[in-house]
Design an enzyme around this catalytic site. Structure first.
Site, PDB file in Angstrom:
ATOM      1  N   SER A  43       0.801  -1.228   0.000  1.00 37.75           N
ATOM      2  CA  SER A  43       0.000   0.000   0.000  1.00 37.75           C
ATOM      3  C   SER A  43       0.833   1.277   0.000  1.00 37.75           C
ATOM      4  O   SER A  43       0.309   2.347  -0.273  1.00 37.75           O
ATOM      5  CB  SER A  43      -0.960   0.022   1.196  1.00 37.75           C
ATOM      6  OG  SER A  43      -0.257   0.228   2.400  1.00 37.75           O
ATOM      7  N   LYS A  91       0.639   4.256   6.849  1.00 35.42           N
ATOM      8  CA  LYS A  91      -0.029   5.120   5.875  1.00 35.42           C
ATOM      9  C   LYS A  91       0.453   6.558   6.070  1.00 35.42           C
ATOM     10  O   LYS A  91       1.068   6.899   7.074  1.00 35.42           O
ATOM     11  CB  LYS A  91      -1.551   5.096   6.060  1.00 35.42           C
ATOM     12  CG  LYS A  91      -2.209   3.749   5.918  1.00 35.42           C
ATOM     13  CD  LYS A  91      -2.261   3.276   4.489  1.00 35.42           C
ATOM     14  CE  LYS A  91      -2.993   1.968   4.334  1.00 35.42           C
ATOM     15  NZ  LYS A  91      -2.193   0.798   4.609  1.00 35.42           N
TER      16      LYS A  91
END
Length: 135
Positions: free
Chosen positions: A56, A93
């Site tokens: 990700s 993230k």
């Protein structure tokens, strides 16, 4: 900790830079020694390493099996890459905070943004300060 404090991992650092474009003349004399511990870790007592799983964050240069150097003493700010605990699992993230919401954004278009009403819903474990990966 003792290893880092005693500067146990030093290597020669050359003053010339390596060109990623056209070659240039180089000086083969080291300018100084580089202590990797102090270069990579600013706050040893609050720093931990964690290995990455998943894709990700490949747009940020973070790949599967990379090592993240995470500092828990740094207050996360808008745009920082953070390690967050969510429902008993960890994720990495990029953090974005606005007046209306908090977002944890992946850096891979195949993954969805995680949105929260406010930062109190998140358990931020630390800010990613460096990434180590093999070439």
């Amino acid at each position: 900790m003792r290893f880092i404090e005693q500067k146990g991992l030093c290597f020669p650092l050359y003053s010339d830079r390596v060109q990623a474009g056209f070659p240039s003349p180089a000086d083969d004399t080291p300018a100084e020694n580089l202590d990797l511990g102090s270069y990579l870790i600013q706050n040893p007592a609050s720093t931990f390493f964690v290995r990455v799983a998943g894709e990700s964050m490949i747009g940020a240069g973070i790949f599967p099996d990379d090592l993240l150097i995470v500092d828990r003493s740094v207050t996360a700010e808008n745009g920082d890459v953070v390690v967050v605990a969510m429902d008993g699992e960890f994720t990495v993230k990029r953090l974005f905070i606005s007046q209306k919401r908090v977002e944890l954004r992946p850096e891979n278009k195949r993954f969805q943004v995680l949105t929260y009403k406010d930062a109190s819903q998140l358990n931020i474990w630390g800010v990613v300060k460096n990434v180590i990966h093999r070439v």
